[in-house]
Design a protein around this motif. Structure first.
Motif, PDB file in Angstrom:
ATOM      1  N   PHE A 263       0.728  -1.247  -0.112  1.00  0.00           N
ATOM      2  CA  PHE A 263      -0.008   0.146  -0.017  1.00  0.00           C
ATOM      3  C   PHE A 263       0.735   1.192   0.093  1.00  0.00           C
ATOM      4  N   GLY A 264       1.712   1.185   0.777  1.00  0.00           N
ATOM      5  CA  GLY A 264       2.774   2.495   0.753  1.00  0.00           C
ATOM      6  C   GLY A 264       3.407   2.852  -0.633  1.00  0.00           C
ATOM      7  N   ALA A 265       3.711   1.711  -1.497  1.00  0.00           N
ATOM      8  CA  ALA A 265       3.987   1.890  -2.846  1.00  0.00           C
ATOM      9  C   ALA A 265       3.158   2.351  -3.580  1.00  0.00           C
ATOM     10  N   SER A 266       2.046   1.507  -3.662  1.00  0.00           N
ATOM     11  CA  SER A 266       1.016   1.921  -4.644  1.00  0.00           C
ATOM     12  C   SER A 266       0.515   3.265  -4.354  1.00  0.00           C
ATOM     13  N   ALA A 267       0.093   3.680  -2.900  1.00  0.00           N
ATOM     14  CA  ALA A 267      -0.208   5.157  -2.809  1.00  0.00           C
ATOM     15  C   ALA A 267       0.551   5.817  -3.341  1.00  0.00           C
ATOM     16  N   SER A 268       1.894   5.963  -3.211  1.00  0.00           N
ATOM     17  CA  SER A 268       2.674   6.746  -3.596  1.00  0.00           C
ATOM     18  C   SER A 268       2.866   7.027  -5.175  1.00  0.00           C
ATOM     19  N   LEU A 269       2.719   5.819  -5.944  1.00  0.00           N
ATOM     20  CA  LEU A 269       2.732   5.941  -7.322  1.00  0.00           C
ATOM     21  C   LEU A 269       1.448   6.380  -7.880  1.00  0.00           C
ATOM     22  N   LEU A 270       0.378   5.979  -7.317  1.00  0.00           N
ATOM     23  CA  LEU A 270      -0.851   6.089  -8.000  1.00  0.00           C
ATOM     24  C   LEU A 270      -1.873   6.996  -7.497  1.00  0.00           C
ATOM     25  N   GLY A 271      -1.455   7.260  -5.917  1.00  0.00           N
ATOM     26  CA  GLY A 271      -2.651   8.032  -5.048  1.00  0.00           C
ATOM     27  C   GLY A 271      -2.367   9.558  -4.879  1.00  0.00           C
TER      28      GLY A 271
ATOM     29  N   ASP B  92      -1.309  12.140  -6.241  1.00  0.00           N
ATOM     30  CA  ASP B  92      -1.953  13.267  -7.300  1.00  0.00           C
ATOM     31  C   ASP B  92      -3.368  13.532  -6.762  1.00  0.00           C
ATOM     32  N   ALA B  93      -4.105  12.735  -6.073  1.00  0.00           N
ATOM     33  CA  ALA B  93      -5.372  13.038  -5.659  1.00  0.00           C
ATOM     34  C   ALA B  93      -5.399  14.035  -4.777  1.00  0.00           C
ATOM     35  N   LEU B  94      -4.247  14.131  -3.869  1.00  0.00           N
ATOM     36  CA  LEU B  94      -4.195  15.074  -2.866  1.00  0.00           C
ATOM     37  C   LEU B  94      -3.858  16.496  -3.166  1.00  0.00           C
ATOM     38  N   ARG B  95      -3.608  16.625  -4.398  1.00  0.00           N
ATOM     39  CA  ARG B  95      -3.082  17.838  -5.095  1.00  0.00           C
ATOM     40  C   ARG B  95      -4.279  19.080  -4.582  1.00  0.00           C
ATOM     41  N   GLY B  96      -3.768  20.057  -4.140  1.00  0.00           N
ATOM     42  CA  GLY B  96      -4.777  21.233  -3.830  1.00  0.00           C
ATOM     43  C   GLY B  96      -4.988  21.262  -2.042  1.00  0.00           C
ATOM     44  N   CYS B  97      -4.886  20.047  -1.504  1.00  0.00           N
ATOM     45  CA  CYS B  97      -5.283  20.000  -0.154  1.00  0.00           C
ATOM     46  C   CYS B  97      -4.663  20.974   0.739  1.00  0.00           C
ATOM     47  N   ASP B  98      -5.169  21.538   1.829  1.00  0.00           N
ATOM     48  CA  ASP B  98      -4.533  22.545   2.478  1.00  0.00           C
ATOM     49  C   ASP B  98      -3.702  21.891   3.736  1.00  0.00           C
ATOM     50  N   ALA B  99      -4.328  20.737   4.069  1.00  0.00           N
ATOM     51  CA  ALA B  99      -3.541  19.894   5.063  1.00  0.00           C
ATOM     52  C   ALA B  99      -3.783  18.476   5.022  1.00  0.00           C
ATOM     53  N   LEU B 100      -3.064  17.644   5.704  1.00  0.00           N
ATOM     54  CA  LEU B 100      -3.516  16.078   5.729  1.00  0.00           C
ATOM     55  C   LEU B 100      -3.423  15.767   7.173  1.00  0.00           C
ATOM     56  N   TRP B 101      -4.383  14.646   7.214  1.00  0.00           N
ATOM     57  CA  TRP B 101      -4.295  13.975   8.355  1.00  0.00           C
ATOM     58  C   TRP B 101      -4.032  12.410   8.155  1.00  0.00           C
ATOM     59  N   VAL B 102      -2.727  11.946   8.940  1.00  0.00           N
ATOM     60  CA  VAL B 102      -2.195  10.722   8.316  1.00  0.00           C
ATOM     61  C   VAL B 102      -2.053   9.660   9.596  1.00  0.00           C
TER      62      VAL B 102
ATOM     63  N   ILE C 260       3.722   2.392   9.316  1.00  0.00           N
ATOM     64  CA  ILE C 260       4.638   3.370   8.993  1.00  0.00           C
ATOM     65  C   ILE C 260       4.897   3.619   7.492  1.00  0.00           C
ATOM     66  N   THR C 261       4.647   2.497   6.709  1.00  0.00           N
ATOM     67  CA  THR C 261       4.843   2.737   5.189  1.00  0.00           C
ATOM     68  C   THR C 261       4.028   3.780   4.645  1.00  0.00           C
ATOM     69  N   VAL C 262       2.935   4.245   5.355  1.00  0.00           N
ATOM     70  CA  VAL C 262       2.379   5.419   4.922  1.00  0.00           C
ATOM     71  C   VAL C 262       3.111   6.692   4.883  1.00  0.00           C
ATOM     72  N   ALA C 263       4.389   6.471   5.511  1.00  0.00           N
ATOM     73  CA  ALA C 263       5.579   7.704   5.170  1.00  0.00           C
ATOM     74  C   ALA C 263       5.801   7.964   3.782  1.00  0.00           C
ATOM     75  N   TRP C 264       5.691   7.082   3.043  1.00  0.00           N
ATOM     76  CA  TRP C 264       6.120   7.471   1.555  1.00  0.00           C
ATOM     77  C   TRP C 264       5.163   8.463   0.841  1.00  0.00           C
ATOM     78  N   PRO C 265       3.605   8.145   1.040  1.00  0.00           N
ATOM     79  CA  PRO C 265       2.926   8.921   0.476  1.00  0.00           C
ATOM     80  C   PRO C 265       2.798  10.370   1.175  1.00  0.00           C
TER      81      PRO C 265
ATOM     82  N   GLY D  12       6.778  17.303  -2.210  1.00  0.00           N
ATOM     83  CA  GLY D  12       6.259  17.412  -3.565  1.00  0.00           C
ATOM     84  C   GLY D  12       5.293  18.344  -3.801  1.00  0.00           C
ATOM     85  N   LEU D  13       4.213  18.211  -2.937  1.00  0.00           N
ATOM     86  CA  LEU D  13       3.097  18.985  -3.005  1.00  0.00           C
ATOM     87  C   LEU D  13       2.906  20.160  -2.190  1.00  0.00           C
ATOM     88  N   ARG D  14       3.818  20.076  -1.017  1.00  0.00           N
ATOM     89  CA  ARG D  14       4.121  21.247   0.107  1.00  0.00           C
ATOM     90  C   ARG D  14       2.798  21.281   0.813  1.00  0.00           C
TER      91      ARG D  14
END
Length: 413
Positions: free
Chosen positions: A90-98, A100-110, A115-120, A127-129
């Motif tokens: 999941f960490g890898a696929s979310a990074s490669l395929l997911g 871009d869906a977060l583009r334009g978000c003001d903040a993230l809850w993780v 802890i492989t969610v660290a990649w996305p 990358g998206l600041r």
């Protein structure tokens, strides 16, 4: 705000996996746009359901929440290797395929675990600041070590050290770090997390299931209005040590005490045998019941039982059954060390015991002495505590404030 959520577990998965969905809907109800990045649902069966099978990526809208799903190797077995493959996939696929869906978000809850969610998260951060609020639901590398991933010896120590370095990098890159139990906050501070970043945000229960209800199910179970009923519902493995509850119950000579067990797990056969052999006949084993029936089962209870065998993680763990019992307006008997027991005893919403038979038996005697009327009053206090401290509403308020601070202050370096 436009808010992103990164979590490997999400609706329609049940139990603890359903909790991020409650957060997403709560934020949506407060006027925010919500985008979730998650895996294809597979918990607890370990099998991706047919409507999601065979896909690498998928977008859908659930209850008004935009959801991007990416591929995962599903596994919930006892195999450390296969579980690691699941987390990594999941960490890898979310990074490669997911991401871009977060583009334009003001903040993230993780959702910090695994802890492989660290990649996305890092791709979104650098990358998206997009600044992130990291919610520590399971403490790593402790979880890794004590669940069998990291064996003893040089290799195990190397894995633990590498994991610790990884986690510290996650803490540094997050705008803030939320934790679910007071002791966890102290551990994180001891590991070098800036105290200014730390915020106590306990988790909530699935309020569609765990809520106050009537006791009509008692008659179906053959329980009288005089019976004082202690219910344990959940996993039945070595960590929960439900056998100590059975041993304690058979030592109580008051015929009003009844213990009802529901669930399954590695210890199920042994526990069934113990229950069947209980000489007083005051222990009932129901086996696994549907999630929808949990509301009625807890409605039939006078006390909800929470237990953890003594081990290095028990003192820094807040079992989800704690919030579930409070939400159902039931006093708790917590047979465990650590924060759950401290909360229950300090707030007078239940009974505390160490995870040994004699201590549990003493707590059962205190429950019987309190009587159903006193226990009901305790349950009312439990529900008020849940609403004030542990509810979805309280959690959304805390997280919303952290996300707003992240969005306006930017990610810390």
């Amino acid at each position: 705000m436009k808010i992103g959520l990164i979590t490997q577990w999400y609706d329609p998965e049940p139990g603890p996996a359903a909790l991020p969905g409650a957060l997403a809907r709560g934020l949506l109800a407060r006027g925010h746009e919500v985008q979730v990045l998650t895996a294809f649902p597979n918990y607890p069966s370990g099998v991706i359901s047919p409507e999601y099978a065979g896909r690498l990526v998928m977008n859908e809208v659930l209850d008004g929440v935009h959801v991007r799903r990416t591929a995962v190797y599903p596994d919930h077995s006892a195999s450390s290797v296969r579980r690691l493959q699941s987390y990594t996939s999941f960490g890898a696929s979310a990074s490669l395929l997911g991401t871009d869906a977060l583009r334009g978000c003001d903040a993230l809850w993780v959702n910090y675990s695994p802890i492989t969610v660290a990649w996305p998260m890092w791709l979104a951060r650098f990358g998206l600041r997009i600044p992130a609020v990291l919610h520590v639901l399971d403490l790593w590398p402790d979880t890794l070590v004590h669940s069998g991933f990291a064996e003893r010896g040089r290799l195990g120590e190397a894995v633990r050290v590498a994991c610790d370095v990884w986690c510290r990098a996650m803490y540094r890159s997050a705008h803030s770090v939320a934790y679910i139990a007071p002791t966890v906050g102290r551990v994180l501070e001891g590991r070098g997390v800036d105290p200014a970043k730390l915020s106590y945000v306990p988790m909530w229960a699935d309020e569609a299931v765990f809520r106050p209800s009537g006791d009509g199910y008692r008659s179906e179970l053959g329980l009288s209005s005089e019976d004082i009923v202690v219910v344990y519902a959940g996993a039945m493995g070595e960590a929960q040590d439900v056998g100590s509850l059975i041993d304690a119950a058979v030592s109580i000579d008051d015929p009003r005490l009844k213990v009802v067990l529901a669930g399954s797990g590695a210890e199920e056969r042994v526990l069934r045998s113990k229950a069947d052999a209980a000489p007083r006949g005051n222990v009932r084993f129901l086996g696994r019941i549907p999630q929808a029936q949990m509301t009625a089962l807890l409605g039939a209870a006078d006390v909800s039982y929470v237990s953890l065998r003594r081990h290095p993680l028990s003192a820094i763990t807040m079992p989800s059954k704690t919030q579930a019992g409070l939400a159902a307006a039931k006093p708790l008997l917590v047979a465990a060390d650590g924060d759950a027991r401290a909360v229950v005893t300090a707030q007078n919403v239940g009974f505390g015991a160490s995870p040994e038979v004699e201590s549990i038996a003493n707590a059962l005697r205190a429950i019987v002495s309190t009587g159903r009327g006193g226990l009901a009053a305790m349950g009312s206090r439990a529900r008020r505590l849940y609403e004030d401290e542990f509810s979805v509403s309280a959690g959304v308020t805390r997280i919303e404030a952290l996300l707003a601070a992240a969005a306006t202050g930017g990610a810390r370096q």
